[in-house]
Design a protein around this motif. Structure first.
Motif, PDB file in Angstrom:
ATOM      1  N   GLU A 138       0.829  -1.209   0.000  1.00  0.00           N
ATOM      2  CA  GLU A 138       0.000   0.000   0.000  1.00  0.00           C
ATOM      3  C   GLU A 138       0.865   1.262   0.000  1.00  0.00           C
ATOM      4  OE1 GLU A 138      -2.535  -0.270   3.322  1.00  0.00           O
ATOM      5  OE2 GLU A 138      -3.824  -1.859   2.473  1.00  0.00           O
ATOM      6  N   GLU A 141       2.154   1.797  -3.526  1.00  0.00           N
ATOM      7  CA  GLU A 141       1.112   2.314  -4.410  1.00  0.00           C
ATOM      8  C   GLU A 141       0.830   3.782  -4.128  1.00  0.00           C
ATOM      9  OE1 GLU A 141      -2.236  -0.180  -3.865  1.00  0.00           O
ATOM     10  OE2 GLU A 141      -1.395  -1.894  -4.988  1.00  0.00           O
ATOM     11  N   ALA A 142       0.894   4.176  -2.881  1.00  0.00           N
ATOM     12  CA  ALA A 142       0.667   5.583  -2.540  1.00  0.00           C
ATOM     13  C   ALA A 142       1.784   6.466  -3.085  1.00  0.00           C
ATOM     14  CB  ALA A 142       0.552   5.744  -1.028  1.00  0.00           C
ATOM     15  N   ASP A 143       3.011   5.949  -3.093  1.00  0.00           N
ATOM     16  CA  ASP A 143       4.121   6.747  -3.629  1.00  0.00           C
ATOM     17  C   ASP A 143       4.024   6.898  -5.143  1.00  0.00           C
ATOM     18  OD1 ASP A 143       5.089   6.969  -1.075  1.00  0.00           O
ATOM     19  OD2 ASP A 143       6.491   5.284  -1.262  1.00  0.00           O
ATOM     20  N   MET A 144       3.438   5.919  -5.803  1.00  0.00           N
ATOM     21  CA  MET A 144       3.331   5.972  -7.263  1.00  0.00           C
ATOM     22  C   MET A 144       2.186   6.859  -7.732  1.00  0.00           C
ATOM     23  SD  MET A 144       4.093   1.968  -8.172  1.00  0.00           S
ATOM     24  CE  MET A 144       3.843   2.227  -9.921  1.00  0.00           C
ATOM     25  N   ARG A 145       1.246   7.162  -6.868  1.00  0.00           N
ATOM     26  CA  ARG A 145       0.115   8.001  -7.267  1.00  0.00           C
ATOM     27  C   ARG A 145       0.567   9.440  -7.439  1.00  0.00           C
ATOM     28  NH1 ARG A 145      -4.122   5.800  -2.686  1.00  0.00           N
ATOM     29  NH2 ARG A 145      -4.277   3.640  -3.468  1.00  0.00           N
ATOM     30  N   PRO A 146      -0.051  10.158  -8.381  1.00  0.00           N
ATOM     31  CA  PRO A 146       0.317  11.577  -8.542  1.00  0.00           C
ATOM     32  C   PRO A 146      -0.132  12.391  -7.330  1.00  0.00           C
ATOM     33  CG  PRO A 146      -1.567  11.025  -9.935  1.00  0.00           C
ATOM     34  CD  PRO A 146      -1.061   9.723  -9.374  1.00  0.00           C
ATOM     35  N   ARG A 147       0.723  13.251  -6.912  1.00  0.00           N
ATOM     36  CA  ARG A 147       0.424  14.064  -5.735  1.00  0.00           C
ATOM     37  C   ARG A 147      -0.270  15.352  -6.161  1.00  0.00           C
ATOM     38  NH1 ARG A 147       5.993  13.645  -2.081  1.00  0.00           N
ATOM     39  NH2 ARG A 147       5.986  11.346  -1.911  1.00  0.00           N
TER      40      ARG A 147
END
Length: 271
Positions: A138, A141-147
């Motif tokens: 998780e 996946e959070a790091d790969m999401r666009p901020r």
């Protein structure tokens, strides 16, 4: 990271029996009744440890603690540790040496509680491994999401409207308090003190009392006449002190001026 991992002890059992087992001829599973249960091939101590995500089943000597065999376990239940089909006290484990060779042996416990603790220690370890894997997945996946970029761009401003309040030159609008009849009345100050009525001066208090009229001093009037004059009614004229010098006569005169009262009947005999 592998050097920073430490080894923890999950379970220790002082008595365990080791058996040589025949090769499995079918897919139905292992049976403990096929082993020579009364004649174990080795007896010693079992210790279950973990290092990172891998658990290790170690068979050691009871006295010296020398390692007899070791079985690394990467998942449970799995091929590294299997239960037999006819008992809950016996297991089949896959031991390995440092050269890559492996063999399957049988282990058994005399007490059913020891077998239960051995199984639960492996279940708890791999449950923890599963949770750690999900958490790390998780986070990746959070790091790969666009901020989201929520910062102000250069020259960008923001305007806030707070109700109907308006400001003038940075000042804050003051609320108006309107009273009845269109008059702006301010509320009374909190914690006001009530005025205490003044205490009248001593002269006023004394004036409220009735004082007797002044009496003329005479050389011929005695103190007894003054007392008799106070007891006499106002309607009776006082006799001048010079008319008589008998004190008891004045007392009789004062008493005769009192209106006649109806004599009360008495049962006493008068003599």
């Amino acid at each position: 990271a592998a050097e920073l991992e430490y080894e923890s002890v999950l379970c220790v059992k002082p008595d365990v029996n080791v058996y040589r087992i025949p090769p499995r001829t079918s897919n139905r599973g292992y049976r403990a009744s096929d082993w020579k249960l009364d004649h174990p091939d080795w007896t010693g101590r079992l210790r279950v440890t973990s290092k990172g995500k891998i658990a290790y089943i170690k068979l050691e000597d009871k006295v010296s603690g020398e390692l007899f065999a070791q079985a690394p376990v990467d998942q449970y239940p799995g091929i590294a540790v299997e239960t037999v089909t006819d008992s809950s006290r016996y297991f089949v484990i896959r031991i390995q040496d440092g050269t890559g060779r492996s063999a399957f042996i049988g282990i058994g416990f005399m007490d059913r509680g020891d077998a239960f603790d051995f199984s639960v220690s492996l279940q708890d370890h791999f449950k923890w491994v599963k949770q750690e894997t999900e958490i790390s997945k998780e986070s990746q996946e959070a790091d790969m999401r666009p901020r989201l970029d929520l910062g102000f761009k250069e020259g960008q401003t923001i305007k806030l409207n707070i109700g109907n309040m308006t400001t003038k030159k940075g000042g804050v609008a003051k609320p108006r308090v309107s009273g009845s009849g269109g008059l702006n009345l301010l509320p009374p100050p909190p914690g006001g003190k009530t005025a205490v009525p003044p205490i009248p001066p001593p002269s006023t208090a004394i004036a409220n009392h009735v004082t007797p009229p002044p009496m003329l001093k005479s050389s011929n009037v005695s103190s007894a006449d003054v007392l008799l004059d106070l007891d006499a009614p106002a309607s009776v004229s006082r006799t001048p002190a010079s008319a008589t010098t008998d004190l008891w006569g004045d007392f009789s005169t004062a008493s005769s001026a009192v209106p006649n009262q109806t004599p009360q009947q008495s049962n006493w005999v008068q003599f």
